[in-house]
Design a protein around this motif. Structure first.
Motif, short mmCIF file in Angstrom:
data_model
loop_
_atom_site.label_atom_id
_atom_site.label_comp_id
_atom_site.label_asym_id
_atom_site.label_seq_id
_atom_site.Cartn_x
_atom_site.Cartn_y
_atom_site.Cartn_z
N PRO A 57 0.81 -1.22 0.00
CA PRO A 57 0.00 0.00 0.00
C PRO A 57 0.85 1.27 0.00
O PRO A 57 0.33 2.35 -0.25
CB PRO A 57 -0.83 -0.14 1.27
N GLN A 58 2.15 1.17 0.28
CA GLN A 58 3.03 2.33 0.28
C GLN A 58 4.28 2.02 -0.53
O GLN A 58 4.77 0.89 -0.53
CB GLN A 58 3.44 2.69 1.71
N ASN A 59 4.81 3.04 -1.20
CA ASN A 59 6.05 2.87 -1.94
C ASN A 59 7.27 2.91 -1.03
O ASN A 59 8.30 2.29 -1.31
CB ASN A 59 6.18 3.95 -3.02
N GLU A 60 7.17 3.67 0.07
CA GLU A 60 8.29 3.81 0.99
C GLU A 60 7.79 3.73 2.42
O GLU A 60 6.65 4.10 2.72
CB GLU A 60 9.01 5.15 0.78
N TYR A 61 8.67 3.27 3.31
CA TYR A 61 8.36 3.21 4.73
C TYR A 61 9.45 3.97 5.49
O TYR A 61 10.64 3.74 5.28
CB TYR A 61 8.30 1.76 5.22
N ALA A 62 9.03 4.85 6.35
CA ALA A 62 9.98 5.66 7.12
C ALA A 62 10.39 4.91 8.38
O ALA A 62 9.54 4.40 9.12
CB ALA A 62 9.37 7.00 7.48
N LYS A 63 11.69 4.81 8.61
CA LYS A 63 12.20 4.14 9.80
C LYS A 63 12.28 5.15 10.94
O LYS A 63 12.94 6.18 10.83
CB LYS A 63 13.59 3.57 9.53
N PRO A 64 11.57 4.88 12.05
CA PRO A 64 11.66 5.79 13.19
C PRO A 64 13.06 5.76 13.80
O PRO A 64 13.79 4.78 13.63
CB PRO A 64 10.61 5.24 14.16
N PRO A 65 13.45 6.82 14.52
CA PRO A 65 14.82 6.89 15.05
C PRO A 65 15.20 5.74 15.96
O PRO A 65 16.33 5.26 15.94
CB PRO A 65 14.83 8.23 15.82
N ASN A 66 14.25 5.25 16.76
CA ASN A 66 14.59 4.23 17.76
C ASN A 66 13.83 2.92 17.53
O ASN A 66 13.49 2.21 18.47
CB ASN A 66 14.29 4.76 19.17
N GLY A 67 13.54 2.61 16.30
CA GLY A 67 12.80 1.38 16.05
C GLY A 67 12.90 0.95 14.61
O GLY A 67 13.62 1.55 13.79
N ASP A 68 12.18 -0.11 14.29
CA ASP A 68 12.18 -0.65 12.93
C ASP A 68 10.99 -0.10 12.15
O ASP A 68 9.94 0.22 12.72
CB ASP A 68 12.09 -2.18 12.95
N ALA A 69 11.16 0.02 10.85
CA ALA A 69 10.04 0.40 9.98
C ALA A 69 9.07 -0.77 9.90
O ALA A 69 9.47 -1.93 9.82
CB ALA A 69 10.55 0.76 8.60
N GLN A 70 7.79 -0.47 9.95
CA GLN A 70 6.77 -1.50 9.86
C GLN A 70 5.92 -1.26 8.63
O GLN A 70 5.56 -0.12 8.32
CB GLN A 70 5.89 -1.50 11.11
N GLY A 71 5.62 -2.31 7.90
CA GLY A 71 4.82 -2.18 6.69
C GLY A 71 4.04 -3.43 6.39
O GLY A 71 4.06 -4.41 7.17
N ARG A 72 3.35 -3.42 5.28
CA ARG A 72 2.50 -4.54 4.90
C ARG A 72 2.79 -4.92 3.46
O ARG A 72 2.99 -4.07 2.60
CB ARG A 72 1.02 -4.15 5.04
N LEU A 73 2.81 -6.21 3.20
CA LEU A 73 3.01 -6.73 1.85
C LEU A 73 1.84 -7.65 1.53
O LEU A 73 1.58 -8.61 2.26
CB LEU A 73 4.33 -7.51 1.76
N ASP A 74 1.11 -7.33 0.48
CA ASP A 74 -0.06 -8.13 0.09
C ASP A 74 0.32 -9.10 -1.02
O ASP A 74 0.97 -8.72 -2.00
CB ASP A 74 -1.19 -7.22 -0.40
N VAL A 75 -0.08 -10.35 -0.87
CA VAL A 75 0.16 -11.37 -1.88
C VAL A 75 -1.18 -11.73 -2.50
O VAL A 75 -2.11 -12.16 -1.82
CB VAL A 75 0.80 -12.63 -1.26
N THR A 76 -1.29 -11.55 -3.82
CA THR A 76 -2.52 -11.88 -4.55
C THR A 76 -2.26 -13.11 -5.42
O THR A 76 -1.36 -13.11 -6.25
CB THR A 76 -2.98 -10.72 -5.43
N LEU A 77 -3.05 -14.17 -5.22
CA LEU A 77 -2.92 -15.39 -5.99
C LEU A 77 -4.14 -15.56 -6.88
O LEU A 77 -5.28 -15.44 -6.41
CB LEU A 77 -2.79 -16.60 -5.06
#
Length: 484
Positions: free
Chosen positions: A159-179
């Protein structure tokens, strides 16, 4: 059949480049004979006789090995399948005959062309380790290749082209798989299936509930008898605080599938209720029954309550007469019916039994988590779990049963005395409908440690956290078109 007597004087070296040889001595005998009597796309059948040598066991054939290869491709790998020998009644001369029937659905060696000619040879193995082969010239079977074509398109989107990494944590995102399944299947033939009925007979199963469950199981048995493949396999595993071993009906109890189903029904009718509820033991035992990776595998799981018992192994410190020691011990956790009390009992290998009260909520979580891990393992082994919660919302946590089933690509439904028979029939039909199954596996090593996946009800990790899996995907086959 080659008939030959070989005598050894001194040392001979025999090189037979065209003959199948095992690392054992093969004795020819003019009285040994066999024949392939039936070959279809679905099965190979035949028989053999093998008179004895006077030692009381030499005439017993234990099993057959059917060897198949594509004509004209003799240098390629030969497919071999072992099948047990079935002793037929002796004829009027007292000669013993042994038969075999090998299910061939999905087992023919792959080959190109509209038609393929296969060469078939059978080895009959005797209890003394010797074997003989038949027929003398390989049986040739011409098989038409299926014109079916199936494929699976897939796409990854975010749903997003880029994910911003917070200073003190990991970037979180979603990946959709369509079959997207596509293609066509001609001449739909349902492959043989394995189905295990897992039947809760814990103390909470009242007489009325138990009778309703038995009637519903009978309806499933009747459905499978009317819609069975001769090579289907069925089993019954009753359980309470452990598996009721003397009432288990294994796959091999009867040769005929309808006789097997009748035995399951009659055994279920003899069951009585008592004890706690151990999901883990029942489902682990069930998984051990599935020994053929080529078959579709189903569990129809009936329970009227939540898991209350777990038997496992843990490191435990024992204290007996002032002497303390630590060992890996058998441990049982039990939730009592008052809803407040939990007991841990440990059994030392030295014969010491040690019990203590433990926290109820922690123990309940431990028991439930263990069953979830068992269900996850079922899914990773392509075993579908259909669950029936037979009770009201206070008795059965349907959300929990749905989570267990979803991990395997199965379903969970709430049963009552009025709809229980219908649910059994629905799940029985799902097991016999032709389907394409699949699982999405994501090897995390391919991301060089830069990606972590969070486990959810639909996604889980293996024990080493090296691979992530989704729930099993199921695509129904209707007519000649695959639909999801």
């Amino acid at each position: 059949m080659w008939r030959k007597r070989i005598s050894f004087i001194g040392i001979f070296v025999i090189i037979l480049g065209f003959l199948h040889i095992d690392a054992q001595f093969v004795r020819a005998d003019s009285k040994k004979e066999g024949n392939i009597t039936l070959v279809t796309d679905e099965k190979i059948e035949g028989w053999a006789t093998s008179p004895g040598e006077g030692n009381g066991k030499g005439n017993t054939i234990s099993h057959f090995v059917v060897r198949i290869n594509v004509k004209g491709q003799e240098n390629t790998t030969v497919r071999s399948y072992r099948v047990d020998a079935v002793e037929a009644p002796a004829d009027r001369n007292g000669e013993k005959k042994y038969t075999f029937s090998l299910d061939m659905i999905g087992k023919w060696p792959a080959a190109q062309g509209e038609t393929v000619t296969y060469k078939i040879v059978v080895d009959a193995y005797r209890e003394n380790g010797e074997y003989f082969s038949f027929p003398s010239l390989p049986y040739e079977y011409v098989k038409r290749n299926s014109q079916s074509s199936t494929d699976l398109d897939f796409a990854f989107t975010s749903p997003q082209n880029e994910y911003a990494k917070p200073p003190n944590g990991d970037a979180q995102g979603r990946l959709d798989v369509t079959l997207t399944p596509k293609g066509r299947v001609d001449n739909i033939v349902r492959s043989p299936i394995d189905v295990v009925f897992v039947f809760d007979v814990s103390g909470s199963m009242t007489l009325m509930k138990l009778q309703s469950a038995k009637c519903a199981l009978q309806s499933a048995v009747d459905y499978f008898k009317a819609n069975s493949n001769p090579n289907d396999r069925f089993a019954l595993i009753p359980f309470s605080d452990t598996v009721v071993a003397n009432k288990v009906v294994p796959f091999s109890a009867k040769q005929d599938v309808k006789d097997q189903l009748d035995l399951i029904a009659s055994t279920a009718n003899s069951l009585n209720a008592g004890g706690g509820t151990n999901y883990s033991a029942a489902l682990q035992t069930t998984q051990s029954f599935f020994n053929d990776p080529s078959r579709k595998k189903y569990i129809i799981f009936l329970t009227d309550g939540m898991p209350t018992v777990l038997r496992t192994k843990e490191k435990v410190t024992f204290d007996f007469l002032g002497i303390t020691w630590t060992e890996m011990a058998d441990v049982e956790y039990v939730l009592l019916a008052d809803g407040r009390t939990a007991v841990q009992t440990a059994y030392s290998q030295h014969g010491i039994k040690q019990s203590r009260y433990v926290n109820y909520q922690d123990t309940e979580e431990k028991i439930r988590t263990d069953a979830i891990n068992v269900a996850r393992n079922l899914g990773m082994n392509n075993i579908v779990l259909y669950s029936i919660g037979f009770g009201n919302h206070q008795e059965v946590d349907m959300g929990y049963l749905e989570k267990l089933s979803a991990m395997t690509g199965g379903q969970a439904k709430q049963g009552t005395s009025q709809n229980l028979t219908e649910i059994f029939q629905q799940f029985s039909k799902l097991a016999t409908d032709p389907v394409l199954n699949g699982t999405v596996k994501i090897p995390l090593a391919s991301f060089d440690g830069n990606v972590q996946i969070v486990e959810t009800d639909q996604v889980w990790l293996d024990e080493k956290k090296e691979n992530a899996y989704t729930s099993r995907l199921r695509f129904q086959i209707r007519s000649s078109t695959i639909r999801s």
